[in-house]
Design a protein around this motif. Structure first.
Motif, PDB file in Angstrom:
ATOM      1  N   GLY A   1      -2.396   6.200 -13.495  1.00 35.06           N
ATOM      2  CA  GLY A   1      -3.390   5.159 -13.768  1.00 35.06           C
ATOM      3  C   GLY A   1      -4.392   4.974 -12.644  1.00 35.06           C
ATOM      4  O   GLY A   1      -5.424   4.341 -12.827  1.00 35.06           O
ATOM      5  N   VAL A   2      -4.089   5.519 -11.458  1.00 41.59           N
ATOM      6  CA  VAL A   2      -5.057   5.474 -10.363  1.00 41.59           C
ATOM      7  C   VAL A   2      -6.065   6.592 -10.601  1.00 41.59           C
ATOM      8  O   VAL A   2      -5.688   7.760 -10.721  1.00 41.59           O
ATOM      9  CB  VAL A   2      -4.373   5.636  -8.980  1.00 41.59           C
ATOM     10  CG1 VAL A   2      -5.418   5.798  -7.876  1.00 41.59           C
ATOM     11  CG2 VAL A   2      -3.482   4.429  -8.698  1.00 41.59           C
ATOM     12  N   GLU A   3      -7.336   6.240 -10.690  1.00 41.51           N
ATOM     13  CA  GLU A   3      -8.382   7.221 -10.962  1.00 41.51           C
ATOM     14  C   GLU A   3      -8.908   7.865  -9.692  1.00 41.51           C
ATOM     15  O   GLU A   3      -9.109   9.076  -9.644  1.00 41.51           O
ATOM     16  CB  GLU A   3      -9.538   6.568 -11.716  1.00 41.51           C
ATOM     17  CG  GLU A   3      -9.177   6.116 -13.111  1.00 41.51           C
ATOM     18  CD  GLU A   3     -10.344   5.436 -13.808  1.00 41.51           C
ATOM     19  OE1 GLU A   3     -11.491   5.492 -13.304  1.00 41.51           O
ATOM     20  OE2 GLU A   3     -10.097   4.829 -14.859  1.00 41.51           O
ATOM     21  N   ARG A   4      -9.179   7.033  -8.676  1.00 40.10           N
ATOM     22  CA  ARG A   4      -9.736   7.581  -7.445  1.00 40.10           C
ATOM     23  C   ARG A   4      -9.561   6.579  -6.310  1.00 40.10           C
ATOM     24  O   ARG A   4      -9.332   5.394  -6.538  1.00 40.10           O
ATOM     25  CB  ARG A   4     -11.208   7.963  -7.608  1.00 40.10           C
ATOM     26  CG  ARG A   4     -12.159   6.804  -7.835  1.00 40.10           C
ATOM     27  CD  ARG A   4     -13.606   7.241  -8.063  1.00 40.10           C
ATOM     28  NE  ARG A   4     -14.140   8.014  -6.971  1.00 40.10           N
ATOM     29  CZ  ARG A   4     -14.788   7.517  -5.929  1.00 40.10           C
ATOM     30  NH1 ARG A   4     -14.983   6.218  -5.842  1.00 40.10           N
ATOM     31  NH2 ARG A   4     -15.251   8.303  -4.988  1.00 40.10           N
TER      32      ARG A   4
ATOM     33  N   ASP B   1      -1.509  11.691   3.610  1.00 42.18           N
ATOM     34  CA  ASP B   1      -0.309  11.665   2.767  1.00 42.18           C
ATOM     35  C   ASP B   1      -0.160  10.336   2.027  1.00 42.18           C
ATOM     36  O   ASP B   1       0.215  10.314   0.846  1.00 42.18           O
ATOM     37  CB  ASP B   1       0.944  11.929   3.606  1.00 42.18           C
ATOM     38  CG  ASP B   1       0.973  13.337   4.194  1.00 42.18           C
ATOM     39  OD1 ASP B   1       0.227  14.219   3.702  1.00 42.18           O
ATOM     40  OD2 ASP B   1       1.723  13.542   5.168  1.00 42.18           O
ATOM     41  N   VAL B   2      -0.445   9.233   2.702  1.00 45.72           N
ATOM     42  CA  VAL B   2      -0.374   7.918   2.053  1.00 45.72           C
ATOM     43  C   VAL B   2      -1.390   7.856   0.918  1.00 45.72           C
ATOM     44  O   VAL B   2      -1.080   7.404  -0.198  1.00 45.72           O
ATOM     45  CB  VAL B   2      -0.604   6.778   3.072  1.00 45.72           C
ATOM     46  CG1 VAL B   2      -0.755   5.431   2.375  1.00 45.72           C
ATOM     47  CG2 VAL B   2       0.530   6.735   4.087  1.00 45.72           C
ATOM     48  N   ASP B   3      -2.594   8.326   1.182  1.00 44.54           N
ATOM     49  CA  ASP B   3      -3.631   8.351   0.152  1.00 44.54           C
ATOM     50  C   ASP B   3      -3.180   9.199  -1.038  1.00 44.54           C
ATOM     51  O   ASP B   3      -3.359   8.803  -2.193  1.00 44.54           O
ATOM     52  CB  ASP B   3      -4.945   8.884   0.739  1.00 44.54           C
ATOM     53  CG  ASP B   3      -6.083   8.798  -0.248  1.00 44.54           C
ATOM     54  OD1 ASP B   3      -6.384   7.687  -0.726  1.00 44.54           O
ATOM     55  OD2 ASP B   3      -6.664   9.860  -0.569  1.00 44.54           O
ATOM     56  N   ALA B   4      -2.557  10.328  -0.759  1.00 41.57           N
ATOM     57  CA  ALA B   4      -2.071  11.200  -1.838  1.00 41.57           C
ATOM     58  C   ALA B   4      -0.996  10.498  -2.667  1.00 41.57           C
ATOM     59  O   ALA B   4      -0.961  10.647  -3.898  1.00 41.57           O
ATOM     60  CB  ALA B   4      -1.527  12.506  -1.248  1.00 41.57           C
TER      61      ALA B   4
ATOM     62  N   ILE C   1       5.253   1.230  -1.400  1.00 43.43           N
ATOM     63  CA  ILE C   1       4.808   2.135  -0.335  1.00 43.43           C
ATOM     64  C   ILE C   1       4.795   1.352   0.967  1.00 43.43           C
ATOM     65  O   ILE C   1       4.010   0.415   1.124  1.00 43.43           O
ATOM     66  CB  ILE C   1       3.413   2.721  -0.653  1.00 43.43           C
ATOM     67  CG1 ILE C   1       3.464   3.513  -1.961  1.00 43.43           C
ATOM     68  CG2 ILE C   1       2.904   3.573   0.512  1.00 43.43           C
ATOM     69  CD1 ILE C   1       2.106   3.980  -2.465  1.00 43.43           C
ATOM     70  N   PRO C   2       5.667   1.690   1.915  1.00 42.10           N
ATOM     71  CA  PRO C   2       5.796   0.894   3.142  1.00 42.10           C
ATOM     72  C   PRO C   2       4.508   0.774   3.954  1.00 42.10           C
ATOM     73  O   PRO C   2       4.284  -0.239   4.614  1.00 42.10           O
ATOM     74  CB  PRO C   2       6.856   1.642   3.959  1.00 42.10           C
ATOM     75  CG  PRO C   2       7.536   2.556   3.017  1.00 42.10           C
ATOM     76  CD  PRO C   2       6.591   2.827   1.891  1.00 42.10           C
ATOM     77  N   GLU C   3       3.656   1.772   3.895  1.00 39.72           N
ATOM     78  CA  GLU C   3       2.429   1.763   4.687  1.00 39.72           C
ATOM     79  C   GLU C   3       1.356   0.829   4.122  1.00 39.72           C
ATOM     80  O   GLU C   3       0.351   0.560   4.783  1.00 39.72           O
ATOM     81  CB  GLU C   3       1.858   3.182   4.810  1.00 39.72           C
ATOM     82  CG  GLU C   3       2.751   4.148   5.556  1.00 39.72           C
ATOM     83  CD  GLU C   3       3.792   4.841   4.675  1.00 39.72           C
ATOM     84  OE1 GLU C   3       4.463   5.758   5.181  1.00 39.72           O
ATOM     85  OE2 GLU C   3       3.950   4.468   3.486  1.00 39.72           O
TER      86      GLU C   3
ATOM     87  N   MET D   1      -8.909   0.983   5.004  1.00 40.37           N
ATOM     88  CA  MET D   1      -9.097   0.237   3.769  1.00 40.37           C
ATOM     89  C   MET D   1      -9.378   1.262   2.678  1.00 40.37           C
ATOM     90  O   MET D   1     -10.282   2.086   2.810  1.00 40.37           O
ATOM     91  CB  MET D   1     -10.281  -0.725   3.874  1.00 40.37           C
ATOM     92  CG  MET D   1     -10.113  -1.783   4.942  1.00 40.37           C
ATOM     93  SD  MET D   1      -8.794  -2.928   4.498  1.00 40.37           S
ATOM     94  CE  MET D   1      -9.071  -4.188   5.724  1.00 40.37           C
ATOM     95  N   LEU D   2      -8.570   1.224   1.643  1.00 36.31           N
ATOM     96  CA  LEU D   2      -8.764   2.132   0.522  1.00 36.31           C
ATOM     97  C   LEU D   2      -9.324   1.356  -0.659  1.00 36.31           C
ATOM     98  O   LEU D   2      -8.716   0.371  -1.107  1.00 36.31           O
ATOM     99  CB  LEU D   2      -7.441   2.795   0.107  1.00 36.31           C
ATOM    100  CG  LEU D   2      -6.985   4.001   0.914  1.00 36.31           C
ATOM    101  CD1 LEU D   2      -6.656   3.641   2.336  1.00 36.31           C
ATOM    102  CD2 LEU D   2      -5.828   4.665   0.235  1.00 36.31           C
TER     103      LEU D   2
END
Length: 157
Positions: A128-131, A118-121, A89-91, A69-70
């Motif tokens: 627009g994604v900050e963190r 890699d998915v997180d990157a 993003i397929p994942e 969970m991100l």
């Protein structure tokens, strides 16, 4: 409470017992005609009661044994575009918009920890994604369920 009546709730309860039940099986179980069950199912579908007819599949069985969970914080003005890009993003299995300090909760699947990195990157690279903050899913302790809500709705009738 919505416009569900006793028959609708009994039909939904029967579907909760056996989500693969055919219209014929439902009509026999509920003592209703096949046409009545079909009409009710169509009405429930149009009203948005059914979220999806897609079969749930285990990502691990597809070669993606790691789930996470991100928690994603974004610039609010970019949120519509960010969610559109996340869907590419397929994942990414699922995403929910939240109130509070975190803007999105994104469920992802990965082959291994490097793949998760890699998915997180890729998510962080979206303008627009900050963190992000990643939490590994250790196991499902309560699966998706509606039975308790159906029981509560039936009690209220």
């Amino acid at each position: 409470m919505g416009s569900l009546d006793h028959v609708d709730l009994e039909l939904l309860n029967a579907l909760a017992d056996d989500h693969r039940a055919t219209v014929v099986a439902l009509s026999e179980r509920l003592g209703l005609s096949r046409n009545t069950v079909q009409a009710r199912m169509a009405k429930l579908d149009r009203s948005g009661v059914f979220l999806s007819f897609e079969r749930a599949m285990a990502p691990a069985e597809l070669g993606f044994p790691i789930e996470a969970m991100l928690s994603v914080t974004v610039h609010q003005a970019h949120l519509p575009r960010i969610t559109t890009e996340l869907a590419l993003i397929p994942e990414v299995l699922q995403a929910h918009g939240l109130s509070g300090q975190v803007d999105l909760l994104v469920r992802v699947a990965a082959r291994d920890t490097q793949h998760l990195f890699d998915v997180d990157a890729r998510i962080l690279a979206i303008e627009g994604v900050e963190r992000t903050e990643t939490s590994l899913v250790m196991g499902e302790v309560i699966g998706y369920r509606v039975r308790p809500l159906l029981e509560e709705a039936r009690r209220e009738r």
